[in-house]
Design a protein around this motif. Structure first.
Motif, PDB file in Angstrom:
ATOM      1  N   ARG A 204       2.986  12.019  41.147  1.00 27.58           N
ATOM      2  CA  ARG A 204       3.552  12.193  39.806  1.00 27.58           C
ATOM      3  C   ARG A 204       4.272  13.529  39.678  1.00 27.58           C
ATOM      4  N   ARG A 205       3.720  14.575  40.266  1.00 31.29           N
ATOM      5  CA  ARG A 205       4.390  15.885  40.219  1.00 31.29           C
ATOM      6  C   ARG A 205       5.741  15.847  40.932  1.00 31.29           C
ATOM      7  N   LEU A 206       5.813  15.043  41.989  1.00 31.03           N
ATOM      8  CA  LEU A 206       7.066  14.942  42.751  1.00 31.03           C
ATOM      9  C   LEU A 206       8.051  13.957  42.144  1.00 31.03           C
ATOM     10  N   GLY A 207       7.606  13.183  41.167  1.00 32.96           N
ATOM     11  CA  GLY A 207       8.475  12.179  40.573  1.00 32.96           C
ATOM     12  C   GLY A 207       8.639  10.936  41.411  1.00 32.96           C
ATOM     13  N   LEU A 208       7.699  10.675  42.327  1.00 35.07           N
ATOM     14  CA  LEU A 208       7.768   9.474  43.169  1.00 35.07           C
ATOM     15  C   LEU A 208       7.451   8.231  42.336  1.00 35.07           C
ATOM     16  N   PRO A 209       7.948   7.078  42.736  1.00 32.31           N
ATOM     17  CA  PRO A 209       7.538   5.835  42.069  1.00 32.31           C
ATOM     18  C   PRO A 209       6.020   5.685  42.148  1.00 32.31           C
ATOM     19  N   HIS A 210       5.389   5.394  40.999  1.00 31.40           N
ATOM     20  CA  HIS A 210       3.923   5.320  41.016  1.00 31.40           C
ATOM     21  C   HIS A 210       3.375   4.237  40.087  1.00 31.40           C
ATOM     22  N   ARG A 211       4.237   3.316  39.626  1.00 26.75           N
ATOM     23  CA  ARG A 211       3.745   2.223  38.778  1.00 26.75           C
ATOM     24  C   ARG A 211       3.293   1.072  39.686  1.00 26.75           C
ATOM     25  N   TRP A 212       1.996   0.924  39.780  1.00 21.60           N
ATOM     26  CA  TRP A 212       1.380  -0.019  40.719  1.00 21.60           C
ATOM     27  C   TRP A 212       1.877  -1.449  40.479  1.00 21.60           C
ATOM     28  N   GLY A 213       2.369  -2.063  41.544  1.00 25.99           N
ATOM     29  CA  GLY A 213       2.839  -3.436  41.461  1.00 25.99           C
ATOM     30  C   GLY A 213       4.222  -3.593  40.876  1.00 25.99           C
ATOM     31  N   VAL A 261      11.312  -6.687  42.337  1.00 24.57           N
ATOM     32  CA  VAL A 261      11.298  -5.252  42.057  1.00 24.57           C
ATOM     33  C   VAL A 261      12.540  -4.867  41.246  1.00 24.57           C
ATOM     34  N   PRO A 262      12.466  -3.751  40.540  1.00 22.56           N
ATOM     35  CA  PRO A 262      13.624  -3.285  39.773  1.00 22.56           C
ATOM     36  C   PRO A 262      14.652  -2.588  40.664  1.00 22.56           C
ATOM     37  N   ALA A 263      15.872  -2.493  40.156  1.00 24.72           N
ATOM     38  CA  ALA A 263      16.970  -1.845  40.893  1.00 24.72           C
ATOM     39  C   ALA A 263      16.870  -0.331  40.714  1.00 24.72           C
ATOM     40  N   GLN A 264      15.921   0.252  41.415  1.00 24.35           N
ATOM     41  CA  GLN A 264      15.699   1.697  41.373  1.00 24.35           C
ATOM     42  C   GLN A 264      14.961   2.092  42.652  1.00 24.35           C
ATOM     43  N   TRP A 265      14.515   3.319  42.742  1.00 22.69           N
ATOM     44  CA  TRP A 265      13.726   3.709  43.908  1.00 22.69           C
ATOM     45  C   TRP A 265      12.399   2.949  43.884  1.00 22.69           C
ATOM     46  N   VAL A 266      12.063   2.335  45.025  1.00 25.66           N
ATOM     47  CA  VAL A 266      10.821   1.563  45.150  1.00 25.66           C
ATOM     48  C   VAL A 266      10.043   2.089  46.348  1.00 25.66           C
ATOM     49  N   ARG A 267       8.759   2.240  46.164  1.00 27.02           N
ATOM     50  CA  ARG A 267       7.855   2.772  47.189  1.00 27.02           C
ATOM     51  C   ARG A 267       7.025   1.635  47.779  1.00 27.02           C
ATOM     52  N   LEU A 268       7.059   1.500  49.088  1.00 22.87           N
ATOM     53  CA  LEU A 268       6.217   0.539  49.795  1.00 22.87           C
ATOM     54  C   LEU A 268       5.160   1.306  50.581  1.00 22.87           C
ATOM     55  N   ARG A 269       3.902   0.924  50.392  1.00 25.24           N
ATOM     56  CA  ARG A 269       2.795   1.499  51.164  1.00 25.24           C
ATOM     57  C   ARG A 269       2.472   0.514  52.292  1.00 25.24           C
ATOM     58  N   LEU A 270       2.974   0.775  53.483  1.00 30.36           N
ATOM     59  CA  LEU A 270       2.801  -0.121  54.627  1.00 30.36           C
ATOM     60  C   LEU A 270       1.486   0.150  55.330  1.00 30.36           C
ATOM     61  N   GLY A 366      15.809  -7.064  40.743  1.00 30.52           N
ATOM     62  CA  GLY A 366      16.236  -7.363  39.381  1.00 30.52           C
ATOM     63  C   GLY A 366      16.875  -6.152  38.735  1.00 30.52           C
ATOM     64  N   SER A 367      16.856  -6.129  37.427  1.00 29.48           N
ATOM     65  CA  SER A 367      17.429  -5.004  36.693  1.00 29.48           C
ATOM     66  C   SER A 367      16.468  -3.824  36.705  1.00 29.48           C
ATOM     67  N   ALA A 368      17.032  -2.637  36.557  1.00 31.72           N
ATOM     68  CA  ALA A 368      16.193  -1.441  36.434  1.00 31.72           C
ATOM     69  C   ALA A 368      15.339  -1.563  35.181  1.00 31.72           C
ATOM     70  N   THR A 369      14.119  -1.037  35.265  1.00 32.01           N
ATOM     71  CA  THR A 369      13.203  -1.152  34.142  1.00 32.01           C
ATOM     72  C   THR A 369      12.288   0.049  34.091  1.00 32.01           C
ATOM     73  N   GLY A 370      12.085   0.553  32.905  1.00 33.63           N
ATOM     74  CA  GLY A 370      11.119   1.630  32.716  1.00 33.63           C
ATOM     75  C   GLY A 370      11.527   2.918  33.396  1.00 33.63           C
ATOM     76  N   PRO A 371      10.612   3.888  33.436  1.00 32.87           N
ATOM     77  CA  PRO A 371      10.924   5.174  34.075  1.00 32.87           C
ATOM     78  C   PRO A 371      11.143   4.996  35.577  1.00 32.87           C
ATOM     79  N   ALA A 372      12.170   5.640  36.086  1.00 33.33           N
ATOM     80  CA  ALA A 372      12.529   5.505  37.498  1.00 33.33           C
ATOM     81  C   ALA A 372      12.023   6.692  38.290  1.00 33.33           C
ATOM     82  N   GLY A 373      11.547   6.415  39.509  1.00 29.36           N
ATOM     83  CA  GLY A 373      11.155   7.483  40.411  1.00 29.36           C
ATOM     84  C   GLY A 373      12.372   8.081  41.095  1.00 29.36           C
ATOM     85  N   ARG A 374      12.130   9.049  41.953  1.00 27.77           N
ATOM     86  CA  ARG A 374      13.238   9.710  42.644  1.00 27.77           C
ATOM     87  C   ARG A 374      12.834  10.046  44.069  1.00 27.77           C
ATOM     88  N   LEU A 375      13.793  10.457  44.865  1.00 32.62           N
ATOM     89  CA  LEU A 375      13.559  10.914  46.234  1.00 32.62           C
ATOM     90  C   LEU A 375      13.644  12.437  46.245  1.00 32.62           C
TER      91      LEU A 375
END
Length: 541
Positions: A204-213, A261-270, A366-375
């Motif tokens: 969260r401090r880094l602004g990474l995507p963190h909305r589970w699912g 997923v929304p059209a924004q930065w998305v985080r995958l935990r592999l 899909g379309s961007a939704t809600g707060p977006a994370g960043r790199l």
């Protein structure tokens, strides 16, 4: 007291799957049978089973990707956060049209994602509702040996094991799974695994995507072999001791799912939670992505790649830039053919999928939704460790030709008490070794000083690649064959891939105690190798 361990005969040469299929009076003919024959070597009816090297029709991607529920525990009266995990049998739809008997934690297959707050006291109750003993190991967690969940921590049927500890390590995607001696392979294969998310607010401090699912997506990758009725098939041939591989690829316990997923930065935990298969992760269209974390924590900065090879038990967190892809579909795939066949001297160590490229997960943007994370440009600072103890050397050796009949007899005598009487395969046989020693629960192989920082050197003397996992700590890779590791490995690790004839040096701090009665393990995480000798024990005191 340390007792002598069994030694591998020095005169025996290492064997491949091809040699397994070639040598041995009478045995070779049995081992060469395709897995679709009506009766396999152990007597189990195998009619209708697709062999692991046999491709199925290309799967149709359908159905939403299952997202493991987050389990935050509850605060007890004594201000200790409590979790309850129940291991039990159930039935799952792993593949459309088939109902499969499985094992799971708090459900039919896999388990919830445990959200573990750094620095808070925890109490975890693990209840065993199965008809056999097992354990639960917190893979990658810095906990004392008494709390590690290794082979000595057996939970008998109908009993509960209580773990109590406080996690103090960087934010990371860890996992949990069984670890009983000689039976880890079939227990994980049956469905027992889950994510263990150490959190301290860094994402969260880094602004990474963190909305589970939504934009923070768990991706647990496994391969399985099913018969025509949907039953799990484990080690139908003795050669599967070289590493059990299937022909159905499950993501979070489901074959060929679709991720929206929304059209924004998305985080995958592999997480590569397969028993033995490697995946060379890629995106369709050769799209680049960014590695932001390895097994045990964030990198210092994102690393842009187009391929990422993960061996069993390895994890990585990656960011996808989907901001301009609304309305598009892409795939997460494995470009296995480019890498995996070259990891062994012998072609038979690779199956059809190792020599292919195949899709694992379809991604609909899909379309961007809600707060977006960043790199972020910078992630975290990683401290430099300094050794204060002598280094140690470990040599990995593969199965030898004189062990063919031993493996065959073990399979013929295998128990069939897994899900729906699934075979438990070959276990607790002296087939693979470390430093010419086979796993012996009565032997302490190494003794470390509590608080020490050591360099370990691991050399792979086998004909195929192996993995190496160390309990109770995280390490930093110093070199691969004398050269710096790739940038995406310049973070905290607890599991690594070691190619044949490769020497890896890594450094780790050992800050948790592990006594003789609850030692830590180091082992290959190709589970059939771990279950058959390629594991050792060490204390920290």
């Amino acid at each position: 007291m340390t007792k002598p361990a069994s030694a591998e005969p020095s005169s025996a040469s290492h064997m491949s799957r091809r040699q397994f299929l070639t040598y041995g009076a009478g045995t070779a003919a049995l081992l060469a049978l395709p897995s679709a024959v009506a009766m396999n070597m152990s007597g189990m009816n195998m009619a209708g089973v697709h062999g692991k090297s046999s491709p199925l029709p290309k799967p149709m991607f359908s159905g939403a990707l299952p997202i493991p529920p987050v389990y935050m525990g509850v605060m007890g009266r004594d201000k200790v956060r409590e979790f309850h995990l129940h291991m039990a049998d159930g039935h799952s739809v792993l593949s459309d049209g088939l109902k499969t008997a499985t094992w799971g934690y708090n459900g039919a297959v896999l388990g919830p994602a445990l959200r573990i707050p750094r620095g808070q006291p925890l109490r975890l109750y693990v209840h065993n509702h199965l008809d056999q003993s097992t354990t639960t190991h917190w893979h990658g967690a810095h906990v004392p040996g008494t709390m590690d969940g290794g082979p000595q921590s057996l939970i008998l049927p109908g009993k509960t094991w209580t773990y109590g500890y406080t996690i103090d390590q960087p934010e990371a995607t860890l996992w949990y799974h069984p670890h009983p001696a000689g039976r880890t392979g079939p227990h994980v294969y049956g469905g027992l695994s889950g994510l263990y998310l150490v959190e301290d607010g860094t994402d969260r401090r880094l602004g990474l995507p963190h909305r589970w699912g939504i934009d923070d997506i768990p991706v647990i990758v496994q391969d399985r072999l099913l018969d025509a009725q949907g039953k799990l098939v484990y080690m139908p041939q003795a050669m599967d001791v070289m590493g059990m591989k299937g022909n159905r690829f499950l993501i979070n316990g489901r074959e060929s799912p679709v991720l929206h997923v929304p059209a924004q930065w998305v985080r995958l935990r592999l997480l590569n939670a397969s028993n033995a298969r490697l995946y060379n992760f890629a995106l369709s269209g050769d799209r680049a992505f960014y590695v932001i974390a390895s097994d045990a924590g964030y990198l210092d900065a994102p690393v842009k790649v187009q391929r990422l090879l993960l061996a069993p038990a390895e994890r990585a967190e990656i960011l996808l830039d989907l901001r301009s892809l609304a309305g598009n579909t892409l795939a997460l795939r494995s470009d296995s053919a480019a890498v995996v066949p070259g990891l062994s001297l012998h072609p038979m160590d690779s199956d059809h999928f190792d020599r292919s490229n195949f899709d694992l997960l379809e991604i609909h943007v899909g379309s961007a939704t809600g707060p977006a994370g960043r790199l972020p440009d910078h992630l975290v600072s990683i401290p430099t460790l300094q050794t204060d103890a002598p280094s140690r050397r470990f040599e990995l050796r593969g199965m030898t030709m004189d062990k063919i009949s031993l493996a065959q007899r073990a399979l013929e005598n295998a128990l069939h008490n897994g899900p729906a009487q699934m075979s438990m395969g070959i276990g607790r046989q002296p087939l693979f070794s470390i430093n010419n020693q086979y796993m012996n629960m009565q032997v302490i192989n190494q003794r470390l000083r509590l608080g020490s920082t050591e360099i370990w050197e691991v050399y792979n003397d086998a004909e195929m690649a192996h993995t190496f996992h160390v309990h109770g700590t995280s390490f930093q890779i110093l070199s691969r064959n004398g050269k710096a590791p790739p940038a995406y490995e310049n973070g905290w690790k607890d599991t690594l891939l070691i190619r044949r004839a490769e020497t890896i040096r890594f450094i780790a701090h050992y800050g948790q105690p592990a006594p003789d009665d609850f030692p830590y393990m180091y082992h290959c995480h190709m589970l059939e190798h771990e279950d058959n000798g390629m594991m050792g024990q060490f204390t920290v005191s």
